[in-house]
Design an enzyme around this catalytic site. Structure first.
Site, mmCIF file in Angstrom:
data_model
loop_
_atom_site.group_PDB
_atom_site.id
_atom_site.type_symbol
_atom_site.label_atom_id
_atom_site.label_comp_id
_atom_site.label_asym_id
_atom_site.label_seq_id
_atom_site.Cartn_x
_atom_site.Cartn_y
_atom_site.Cartn_z
ATOM 1 C CG ASP A 164 -3.386 1.848 -0.819
ATOM 2 O OD1 ASP A 164 -3.488 2.925 -1.453
ATOM 3 O OD2 ASP A 164 -3.105 0.767 -1.359
ATOM 4 C CG HIS A 215 -5.337 12.212 -1.991
ATOM 5 N ND1 HIS A 215 -4.964 10.923 -1.659
ATOM 6 C CD2 HIS A 215 -5.058 12.341 -3.319
ATOM 7 C CE1 HIS A 215 -4.482 10.314 -2.732
ATOM 8 N NE2 HIS A 215 -4.545 11.143 -3.750
ATOM 9 C CG LEU A 247 1.150 8.974 19.166
ATOM 10 C CD1 LEU A 247 1.203 7.450 19.184
ATOM 11 C CD2 LEU A 247 -0.069 9.429 18.371
HETATM 12 C C1 IPE Z 1 1.638 3.153 -0.671
HETATM 13 O O1 IPE Z 1 0.456 3.200 -1.394
HETATM 14 C C2 IPE Z 1 2.131 4.550 -0.406
HETATM 15 C C3 IPE Z 1 1.338 5.329 0.547
HETATM 16 C C4 IPE Z 1 0.310 4.884 1.200
HETATM 17 C C5 IPE Z 1 1.770 6.690 0.770
HETATM 18 P P1 IPE Z 1 0.441 3.134 -2.994
HETATM 19 O O2 IPE Z 1 -0.979 3.229 -3.389
HETATM 20 O O3 IPE Z 1 1.372 4.124 -3.558
HETATM 21 O O4 IPE Z 1 1.021 1.678 -3.282
HETATM 22 P P2 IPE Z 1 0.836 0.728 -4.536
HETATM 23 O O5 IPE Z 1 1.120 1.541 -5.765
HETATM 24 O O6 IPE Z 1 -0.582 0.238 -4.523
HETATM 25 O O7 IPE Z 1 1.802 -0.392 -4.311
HETATM 26 C C1 IPE Z 2 -3.216 6.393 -0.495
HETATM 27 O O1 IPE Z 2 -4.327 6.337 -1.317
HETATM 28 C C2 IPE Z 2 -2.662 7.789 -0.361
HETATM 29 C C3 IPE Z 2 -1.392 8.007 -1.091
HETATM 30 C C4 IPE Z 2 -0.670 7.077 -1.680
HETATM 31 C C5 IPE Z 2 -0.886 9.369 -1.152
HETATM 32 P P1 IPE Z 2 -4.210 6.088 -2.878
HETATM 33 O O2 IPE Z 2 -4.162 7.399 -3.582
HETATM 34 O O3 IPE Z 2 -3.084 5.175 -3.199
HETATM 35 O O4 IPE Z 2 -5.600 5.373 -3.179
HETATM 36 P P2 IPE Z 2 -5.889 4.186 -4.212
HETATM 37 O O5 IPE Z 2 -4.918 3.092 -3.894
HETATM 38 O O6 IPE Z 2 -5.668 4.741 -5.580
HETATM 39 O O7 IPE Z 2 -7.292 3.798 -3.949
HETATM 40 MG MG MG Z 3 -2.940 3.171 -3.417
#
Ligand code: IPE
Ligand code: IPE
Ligand code: MG
Length: 240
Positions: free
Chosen positions: A18, A35, A129
């Site tokens: 995240d 991303h 892995l």
């Molecule tokens: C969880 O992250 C999903 C992934 C890392 C793919 P999110 O950013 O979607 O989760 P929330 O919305 O903070 O709970």
């Molecule tokens: C995690 O990073 C990747 C995906 C959920 C695809 P985020 O896009 O959720 O990044 P934040 O949480 O907005 O910083």
């Molecule tokens: Mg996120």
């Protein structure tokens, strides 16, 4: 670098990667740049985990709830997915990595589904892995799909309802045949599961770091392993 020579290396590490969006925002960049950087970090992490002797690495790439994001962001994620699937085939072959996808792939475009099938097929005999990517994955969705298949098998006489045990249930999940995660790492500070591996994480040790996913590296993974080694896993029992 931490000295891990006397440490237990977790057999299965689950990752909620995240913070890509926050990483980009901090730099005044569009979220999609976060991303892109995050994908590079996934590549590096696969190599680091393989070298460390981790047997299973399961990363959360795209949740069943992530479709709620803007069409632009979802579209960019799909494009990255297409690009990195091809790269991953090379990385997996070079590092003896077996790739597996969990989640409901049926919602993706056909070329992505074909790419996933190919990745799994061409890496299935690798013995290092096992790298598992959760895409269009949600723990509740996985359990619901498993329950529907079990019900179908009962109707068709292939399964007897009285024989449903925890291990039968586990065998209907996308993770069938895999050990449960020993360690869950979530980057970017949020202390929640966000619908990840709800069944499998029952007794997993949880480690949360403020590090944003694109900044994650070997040192961060080692810190998590050191912290894991200080935990006392009891599984509901008492200390010996
Ligand atoms: C969880 O992250 C999903 C992934 C890392 C793919 P999110 O950013 O979607 O989760 P929330 O919305 O903070 O709970
Ligand atoms: C995690 O990073 C990747 C995906 C959920 C695809 P985020 O896009 O959720 O990044 P934040 O949480 O907005 O910083
Ligand atoms: Mg996120």
């Amino acid at each position: 670098m931490a000295d891990l020579s006397n440490m237990t290396i977790p057999r299965h590490v689950a990752l909620i990667l995240d913070g890509n969006g926050r990483w980009a925002k901090k730099r005044g960049l569009p979220r999609t740049m976060g991303h892109k950087e995050g994908c590079k970090t996934v590549e590096k992490t696969v190599e680091i985990a393989a070298r460390m002797g981790i047997e299973y690495l399961t990363v959360y790439g795209f949740s069943t709830e992530n479709w709620k994001r803007s069409a632009e962001e979802v579209g960019a994620l799909m494009q990255l997915f297409r690009y990195y699937m091809v790269r991953l085939l090379k990385i997996a072959s070079a590092n003896n990595v077996r790739v597996k996808m969990i989640g409901d792939r049926r919602r993706f475009d056909q070329d992505i589904i074909d790419g996933i099938d190919r990745l799994e097929r061409e890496t299935k005999d690798n013995t290092g892995l096992t790298f598992v990517i959760a895409v269009n994955y949600g723990g509740r969705d996985e359990i619901t799909r498993a329950a529907a298949r079990m019900a179908q098998d009962c109707q068709e006489g292939k399964l007897d309802a009285s024989q449903i045990t925890e291990s039968v249930m586990a065998s209907y999940l996308d993770t069938a045949g895999m050990p449960d995660p020993d360690l869950l790492i979530r980057t970017s500070g949020e202390i929640r599961l966000s619908n990840y591996l709800l069944w499998q994480l029952a007794y997993t040790e949880i480690y949360v770091t403020d590090c944003l996913w694109p900044d994650f590296n070997q040192e961060e993974l080692e810190k998590a392993v050191v912290q894991y080694n200080s935990r006392e896993r009891r599984f509901g029992g008492v200390k010996a």
